[in-house]
Design a protein around this motif. Sequence first.
Motif, PDB file in Angstrom:
ATOM      1  N   GLU A   4      40.172  36.178  45.063  1.00  0.00           N
ATOM      2  CA  GLU A   4      41.217  35.063  44.095  1.00  0.00           C
ATOM      3  C   GLU A   4      41.204  35.972  42.854  1.00  0.00           C
ATOM      4  O   GLU A   4      40.313  36.198  42.186  1.00  0.00           O
ATOM      5  CB  GLU A   4      40.794  33.830  43.945  1.00  0.00           C
ATOM      6  CG  GLU A   4      41.970  33.004  43.365  1.00  0.00           C
ATOM      7  CD  GLU A   4      41.706  31.522  43.471  1.00  0.00           C
ATOM      8  OE1 GLU A   4      40.786  31.093  42.721  1.00  0.00           O
ATOM      9  OE2 GLU A   4      42.426  30.614  44.045  1.00  0.00           O
ATOM     10  N   GLN A   5      42.393  36.287  42.175  1.00  0.00           N
ATOM     11  CA  GLN A   5      42.475  36.882  40.742  1.00  0.00           C
ATOM     12  C   GLN A   5      42.740  35.723  39.831  1.00  0.00           C
ATOM     13  O   GLN A   5      43.492  34.828  39.838  1.00  0.00           O
ATOM     14  CB  GLN A   5      43.777  37.904  40.944  1.00  0.00           C
ATOM     15  CG  GLN A   5      43.514  39.303  41.547  1.00  0.00           C
ATOM     16  CD  GLN A   5      44.759  40.169  41.365  1.00  0.00           C
ATOM     17  OE1 GLN A   5      45.831  39.880  41.825  1.00  0.00           O
ATOM     18  NE2 GLN A   5      44.360  41.311  40.708  1.00  0.00           N
ATOM     19  N   ARG A   7      42.313  35.002  35.276  1.00  0.00           N
ATOM     20  CA  ARG A   7      42.221  35.682  33.909  1.00  0.00           C
ATOM     21  C   ARG A   7      42.359  34.474  33.099  1.00  0.00           C
ATOM     22  O   ARG A   7      43.114  33.438  33.375  1.00  0.00           O
ATOM     23  CB  ARG A   7      43.212  36.855  33.502  1.00  0.00           C
ATOM     24  CG  ARG A   7      44.582  36.336  33.641  1.00  0.00           C
ATOM     25  CD  ARG A   7      45.365  37.640  33.233  1.00  0.00           C
ATOM     26  NE  ARG A   7      46.987  37.318  33.292  1.00  0.00           N
ATOM     27  CZ  ARG A   7      47.559  38.213  34.177  1.00  0.00           C
ATOM     28  NH1 ARG A   7      46.997  38.725  35.068  1.00  0.00           N
ATOM     29  NH2 ARG A   7      48.916  37.818  34.286  1.00  0.00           N
TER      30      ARG A   7
END
Length: 600
Positions: A4-5, A7
């Motif tokens: 899973e990305q 930020r």
Amino acid sequence: MAREQRRLAAIVCTDVVGYSRMIGADEAGTLARLRVLRHELVDPGVAAHGGRIVKTTGDGLLIEFGSVVDAMRCAVAMQREMARRDTGVPEDHRITFRIGVHMGDIVIDGDDILGDGVNVAARLEALAEPGGVCVSGRVQEDLAGRIDLDLRDGGEQALKNISRPVRVWRWAPVGSSVLAADTPLTLPDKPSIAVLPFTNMSGDAEQEYFCDGITEDIITELSRFHSLFVIARNSSFIYKGKTVDIKQVGRELGVRYVLEGSIRRAGNRIRLTGQLIDAVTGNHLWAERYDRVLDDVFAIQEELTRSIILEIEPHISAVELAKAKRRRPGSLSAYEMALCANAKLTEAVVTGDWAQHRQALEEARAALAVDATSTLALNTLATAIWSRILWGYDADAEPAWHEGVAAAVRSIELDPNDAFAYAARGMLAFNASDPARRREMLSYVQRGHDLNPNDPWILMYLALGKITVGEAADAVALLQRSQRHSPFDPARFWILFQFARACFALGDYRGGVDYAERGLSERPAFVGAYRILAMSLVGLGEIERAKAALEQAREIAPRFVERGLHGHLGYENAEQHHRALTFLRIAAGFEDPSAAESLR
């Protein structure tokens, strides 16, 4: 499985205030004006500050920035330009944004972003004032020292579907009417004073309740004098823990004098210092230090109050000074327990945390087990019970009502000069099932106001009573006075709610909708605002929106809605009661909308 990305990002959520109403009134014109704003203002502004419009959500936008400073600069620039463009534009043609800003973790889903950070930003947007920006405490910390903005503390808020409370801060353009603080306040025509929260010098966080309680007691003592104008606790406490400019405090609160001080408690001894300052000139008028054993703290309060009175209002007679004295608590430990219970109740009223509300109720009972004559504990118990009955959180309201009435009556017996005891008794009368008892509320609350003309909550309760008996026009003036005594009150959604009720009683349904929506912008889960919104929308003929608003109310507090449908609506005037009940039943789908036509 792909990882899973995530930020960290600054997230901005916006929406258009009153979008559905504007679309209903002029769909083509509203959409055209929005397209112009996107082309001329929003899209270029986002790009100039390095942001990315993630998606549109009907009347709103979800925007991502890499920097919280860029996000806030973009939000502020947008609101300032919107305020400038609205100059001279008719109110019904103005497009006004609410904006929420949060810094948090996001999940990347193609071009979309998801996650808790986005949810918090969306909730902050709902809390923002029309034309203003609401940010989280994390954003405020990141902005400190990096951007010069006047952010005002909105306290901790319980956000829908967010597990933890979030500290919120608010901003509005200078000169706007969004925040009371942005409107210059003139000095009253009598000596005016604000008491800042006394600083806890004990090095023990557990003493905060005690220090705050002493400050609140001093405010209450000063508030008893009719010849003074006193700022309420909820507004003066927004300066808690801050280094302040006394002249600025005077300007923001619209007062001539400011009292500040500190408390140090060690063992059975206490040191209290206080200084009185002329906020116009900055001159120190008086300062004193008290070193006593702890049991003398109430004597210190009286001496401090007397010194202030004699300094700023020497014409107050000895008779009035004597009448203003309150009964001293019989037990210091019970007093401290009652302070803690009352503080929790005050916070629960602001946040809507019913678990904390229940805790305050139990702690008030515990204080009374130690000292059955504690008027503070009795008043806290009575007020907590009234609130629970009002919103339908006690399944069997009758025993609770009798317990609350007994507490208020006992408090009055113990101290006939306790203004809030009369106010609590009056509000419990408002909850009575017997109409004759309900009509008693006004006399009780009026007595409380006579004893303490400066208390904004008693003023608001008095306005509620005026609305109840069909004197809504008089209520508006009382609500305006309540706002003036507490211009920064974090619980002002209550005042907005009463303004909405007064508007409905007067047949001003547009005003009822506007005030209810403003209240919901401050407390999105405030059930009373949803109900009066539903009734006001029926008055405007917007039946589907009314049904949606009432459904929201039902989800939050179903018993409150049911009590309304059974006739407990706070309007004893026959015409107003019939109209309110009919409009509510239409919103609930129990009557045909045509039933409203002859009543509008």
